[in-house]
Design a protein around this motif. Structure first.
Motif, short mmCIF file in Angstrom:
data_model
loop_
_atom_site.label_atom_id
_atom_site.label_comp_id
_atom_site.label_asym_id
_atom_site.label_seq_id
_atom_site.Cartn_x
_atom_site.Cartn_y
_atom_site.Cartn_z
N SER A 12 32.53 41.95 25.94
CA SER A 12 32.16 40.56 26.21
C SER A 12 30.66 40.33 25.99
O SER A 12 30.26 39.27 25.52
CB SER A 12 32.57 40.14 27.61
N LEU A 13 29.83 41.33 26.30
CA LEU A 13 28.40 41.21 26.01
C LEU A 13 28.15 41.10 24.51
O LEU A 13 27.32 40.31 24.06
CB LEU A 13 27.63 42.39 26.58
N VAL A 14 28.88 41.89 23.73
CA VAL A 14 28.75 41.84 22.28
C VAL A 14 29.18 40.46 21.77
O VAL A 14 28.51 39.85 20.93
CB VAL A 14 29.56 42.97 21.61
N GLU A 15 30.29 39.96 22.28
CA GLU A 15 30.77 38.64 21.86
C GLU A 15 29.78 37.54 22.24
O GLU A 15 29.55 36.60 21.47
CB GLU A 15 32.13 38.35 22.47
N LEU A 16 29.18 37.64 23.42
CA LEU A 16 28.19 36.65 23.83
C LEU A 16 26.95 36.68 22.94
O LEU A 16 26.40 35.64 22.59
CB LEU A 16 27.80 36.86 25.29
N ALA A 17 26.51 37.87 22.58
CA ALA A 17 25.36 38.00 21.68
C ALA A 17 25.69 37.40 20.32
O ALA A 17 24.86 36.70 19.72
CB ALA A 17 24.95 39.47 21.54
N TYR A 18 26.89 37.64 19.83
CA TYR A 18 27.33 37.06 18.55
C TYR A 18 27.33 35.53 18.63
O TYR A 18 26.79 34.85 17.75
CB TYR A 18 28.72 37.59 18.20
N ASP A 19 27.92 35.00 19.69
CA ASP A 19 27.98 33.55 19.86
C ASP A 19 26.59 32.94 19.97
O ASP A 19 26.33 31.86 19.43
CB ASP A 19 28.81 33.18 21.09
N GLU A 20 25.70 33.63 20.67
CA GLU A 20 24.32 33.14 20.83
C GLU A 20 23.62 33.09 19.47
O GLU A 20 22.96 32.10 19.14
CB GLU A 20 23.56 34.05 21.78
N GLY A 21 23.77 34.13 18.66
CA GLY A 21 23.16 34.15 17.33
C GLY A 21 23.73 33.08 16.42
O GLY A 21 23.00 32.40 15.69
N ARG A 22 25.04 32.91 16.47
CA ARG A 22 25.69 31.90 15.63
C ARG A 22 25.25 30.49 16.03
O ARG A 22 24.93 29.66 15.18
CB ARG A 22 27.21 32.04 15.74
N THR A 23 25.20 30.25 17.33
CA THR A 23 24.78 28.93 17.82
C THR A 23 23.34 28.62 17.42
O THR A 23 23.05 27.53 16.93
CB THR A 23 24.92 28.86 19.35
N LYS A 24 22.46 29.58 17.61
CA LYS A 24 21.05 29.37 17.25
C LYS A 24 20.90 29.16 15.75
O LYS A 24 20.08 28.34 15.31
CB LYS A 24 20.19 30.53 17.72
N ALA A 25 21.68 29.87 14.95
CA ALA A 25 21.61 29.71 13.49
C ALA A 25 22.11 28.34 13.06
O ALA A 25 21.50 27.70 12.20
CB ALA A 25 22.40 30.81 12.80
N ILE A 26 23.17 27.89 13.65
CA ILE A 26 23.71 26.57 13.30
C ILE A 26 22.70 25.48 13.67
O ILE A 26 22.48 24.55 12.90
CB ILE A 26 25.07 26.35 13.98
N GLU A 27 22.07 25.62 14.84
CA GLU A 27 21.05 24.65 15.25
C GLU A 27 19.85 24.69 14.31
O GLU A 27 19.32 23.64 13.94
CB GLU A 27 20.60 24.93 16.68
N ALA A 28 19.42 25.87 13.92
CA ALA A 28 18.24 26.01 13.06
C ALA A 28 18.52 25.60 11.62
O ALA A 28 17.60 25.20 10.89
CB ALA A 28 17.72 27.44 13.11
#
Length: 128
Positions: free
Chosen positions: A53-69
């Protein structure tokens, strides 16, 4: 970008390294270069649901930040450079923004806090 920086020839991985890789994989997915097989490989290297779940959260965080940027950047490389430094370390915390501190920090070895727990303490408006 992910392949050049991290490579895919690894056999064993720590939780911290997995979080970095997952964040970078999320950034890559957010800029249009998804690597689902590598994410599955990182996830499968851990047996516990907590680590996955930590790995999935890190993935989601990176994806979200990339989409925003991506909305503000001209090229995908600019987004990558904004979120992941040349050594592969995320420029923002990959997980801590997603989880409360109690879940991201092991507190068993910390000494007990002084004074009463905050739930037993008087609110500041009732103190003189």
């Amino acid at each position: 970008m992910y392949d050049r920086l991290f490579g895919t020839k690894w056999d064993d991985i720590t939780r911290e390294e997995a979080a970095k890789r997952a964040f970078a994989l999320g950034v890559a997915a957010g800029i249009g270069s998804p690597r689902p097989e590598e994410l599955d490989r990182v996830l499968s290297s851990f047996q516990s649901a907590y680590d996955r779940s930590l790995v999935e959260l890190a993935y989601d965080e990176g994806r979200t930040k990339a989409i925003e940027a991506t909305a503000e950047a001209d090229k995908p490389e600019d987004v990558w450079d904004e979120l992941v430094d040349p050594t592969g370390t995320p420029l923002t915390a990959p997980v801590s923004a997603s989880l409360p501190g109690a879940l991201t920090k092991l507190t068993l070895t910390d000494p007990p806090e002084e004074g009463p727990p905050s739930s037993l303490d008087l609110p500041s408006m009732l103190r003189k």
